[in-house]
Design an enzyme around this catalytic site. Structure first.
Site, mmCIF file in Angstrom:
data_model
loop_
_atom_site.group_PDB
_atom_site.id
_atom_site.type_symbol
_atom_site.label_atom_id
_atom_site.label_comp_id
_atom_site.label_asym_id
_atom_site.label_seq_id
_atom_site.Cartn_x
_atom_site.Cartn_y
_atom_site.Cartn_z
ATOM 1 N N TRP A 1 0.838 -1.202 0.000
ATOM 2 C CA TRP A 1 0.000 0.000 0.000
ATOM 3 C C TRP A 1 0.868 1.245 0.000
ATOM 4 O O TRP A 1 1.531 1.548 1.005
ATOM 5 C CB TRP A 1 -0.915 0.011 1.238
ATOM 6 N N HIS B 1 -6.910 1.506 2.544
ATOM 7 C CA HIS B 1 -7.959 0.517 2.288
ATOM 8 C C HIS B 1 -9.054 0.696 3.343
ATOM 9 O O HIS B 1 -8.900 1.482 4.286
ATOM 10 C CB HIS B 1 -7.400 -0.916 2.281
ATOM 11 N N VAL C 1 -5.511 -11.850 7.382
ATOM 12 C CA VAL C 1 -6.366 -13.046 7.239
ATOM 13 C C VAL C 1 -5.491 -14.289 7.106
ATOM 14 O O VAL C 1 -4.334 -14.223 6.681
ATOM 15 C CB VAL C 1 -7.307 -12.943 6.011
HETATM 16 N N1 DAH Z 1 -7.549 -4.407 2.100
HETATM 17 C C1 DAH Z 1 -7.104 -5.207 0.972
HETATM 18 C C2 DAH Z 1 -6.499 -4.283 -0.073
HETATM 19 O O1 DAH Z 1 -6.779 -3.127 -0.090
HETATM 20 C C3 DAH Z 1 -8.243 -6.002 0.405
HETATM 21 C C4 DAH Z 1 -8.648 -7.114 1.321
HETATM 22 C C5 DAH Z 1 -8.111 -8.356 1.171
HETATM 23 C C6 DAH Z 1 -9.589 -6.890 2.299
HETATM 24 C C7 DAH Z 1 -8.462 -9.398 1.998
HETATM 25 C C8 DAH Z 1 -9.965 -7.931 3.144
HETATM 26 C C9 DAH Z 1 -9.393 -9.186 2.980
HETATM 27 O O2 DAH Z 1 -10.850 -7.777 4.130
HETATM 28 O O3 DAH Z 1 -9.777 -10.211 3.798
HETATM 29 O O4 DAH Z 1 -5.768 -4.715 -0.903
#
Ligand code: DAH
Length: 346
Positions: free
Chosen positions: A158, A177, A260
């Protein structure tokens, strides 16, 4: 003679009140103030009257003339104004009441707002609640609480826009995010949790056809007793079918996100070529649409949820990408360049 003057006066006023236009006013002026008018004749004759009559008749006649002159100029202005307005509303001298009214321009929701509403609607129908959170966020929520400590290489995933803070203050940023809302929601509520979080996110990134420095994501989180990977798959499969069509198939593959375990990416079979391979799916037959996974036990522990009792799944997706796929849009920058020719299509 005085009676004669009174008579002229009453006739003049009478006629004046029923004049229709400027031309009639001119006729009136000639009749009552013109060289050959009765009043002018009387004024001319004043000199030949007896001294006594001269005074009274002269005074009355002069007064009448100046009154009529004032009335004339007042009426002239009013009729001019009237004529001016008539020209505005009628071209040929009559009012065209069949002309349509001027259209009131109608606004509409931005295409991404429409997508937000539609996707939230799907999850609400599946039992989720919609919540929103701050775009200016603490490093703690955006990274640390999500298992991304300072200097962890996963931060490279990010590109972050940092906010200037006083030295000694906790680091602050524009959220990269919507995942920080997982933590905020769990801090504030006890399970069962079922939320979706739409909102803007920011990346320090060069823009091109598929990247913007500001875009929308939608986060999802479900935490409860006995939630399994089957719930994740079932829920996201149902979502994919409701958004992209009943006949859709989905594919889950392993992926890595620090918060996760296990982490996956979900793809749908290409709805243009049906899986044979085309430009939209870059020949693979599949289109990746979101990241997901089972909430990491360390994340649960950090918000004082007992990972021996509670489990959950989370997912996140980019909303512009979804809209682009559905409508065949090839450049993400179109959403935010304020071109109404583009926006009005949705
Ligand atoms: N936050 C991640 C991104 O911006 C996307 C994401 C992936 C959100 C896996 C989640 C997850 O809740 O379980 O790339």
């Amino acid at each position: 003679m005085i009676e004669k003057l009174a008579d002229i006066k009453s006739k003049a006023l009478d006629e004046l009140s029923s004049l229709a236009d400027f031309n009639e006013l001119e006729v009136w002026r000639v009749r009552y103030l013109g060289k050959k008018s009765e009043l002018t004749q009387i004024l001319r004759g004043v000199a030949s009257l007896s001294q006594e009559q001269r005074k009274t008749v002269g005074a009355s006649a002069n007064e009448l003339r100046s009154n009529l002159e004032v009335l004339y100029s007042e009426n002239k202005d009013a009729l001019k104004e009237q004529a001016f307005q008539d020209v505005e509303t009628t071209a040929k001298g009559y009012k065209d009441i069949s002309l349509p009214g001027r259209p009131i321009p109608l606004g509409r929701l931005h295409p991404i707002t429409q997508t937000v509403n539609e996707i939230c609607g799907i999850f609400v129908a599946l039992g989720f609640q919609v919540v929103e959170g701050p775009e200016v966020e603490w490093d703690y929520y955006n990274f640390e609480a999500l298992n991304i400590p300072p200097d962890h290489p996963a931060r490279d995933m990010w590109d972050t826009l940092w906010i200037d803070t006083e030295s000694g203050q906790r680091p602050m940023l524009l959220r990269t995010h919507t995942s920080p809302m997982q933590i905020r929601v769990m801090e504030q509520t006890q399970p069962p949790v079922r939320v979706v979080v739409p909102g803007k996110v920011y990346r320090y990134e060069a823009t091109d056809a598929t990247h913007e420095s500001m875009f929308y994501q939608l986060e999802g989180l479900a935490v409860d007793e006995y939630i399994t990977f089957a719930d994740l798959k079932g829920t996201l499969y149902e979502f994919a079918k409701r958004l992209f069509g009943k006949e859709r198939r989905v594919r889950f593959r392993c992926d890595y996100f620090p918060f996760v375990e296990p982490g996956v990416e979900m793809a749908i079979d290409c709805f243009i070529c049906g899986g044979k391979g085309c430009r939209l799916c870059s020949g693979t037959g599949w289109i990746e649409i979101l990241g997901a996974g089972m909430v990491h036990p360390d994340v649960l522990r950090r918000v004082n949820y007992d990972p021996e009792v509670y489990t959950g799944f989370a997912f996140g997706l980019g909303l512009e990408r979804i809209h682009m796929l559905r409508y065949g849009i090839e450049d993400i920058r179109l959403f935010y360049s304020n071109d109404l020719r583009f926006l009005r299509q949705f």
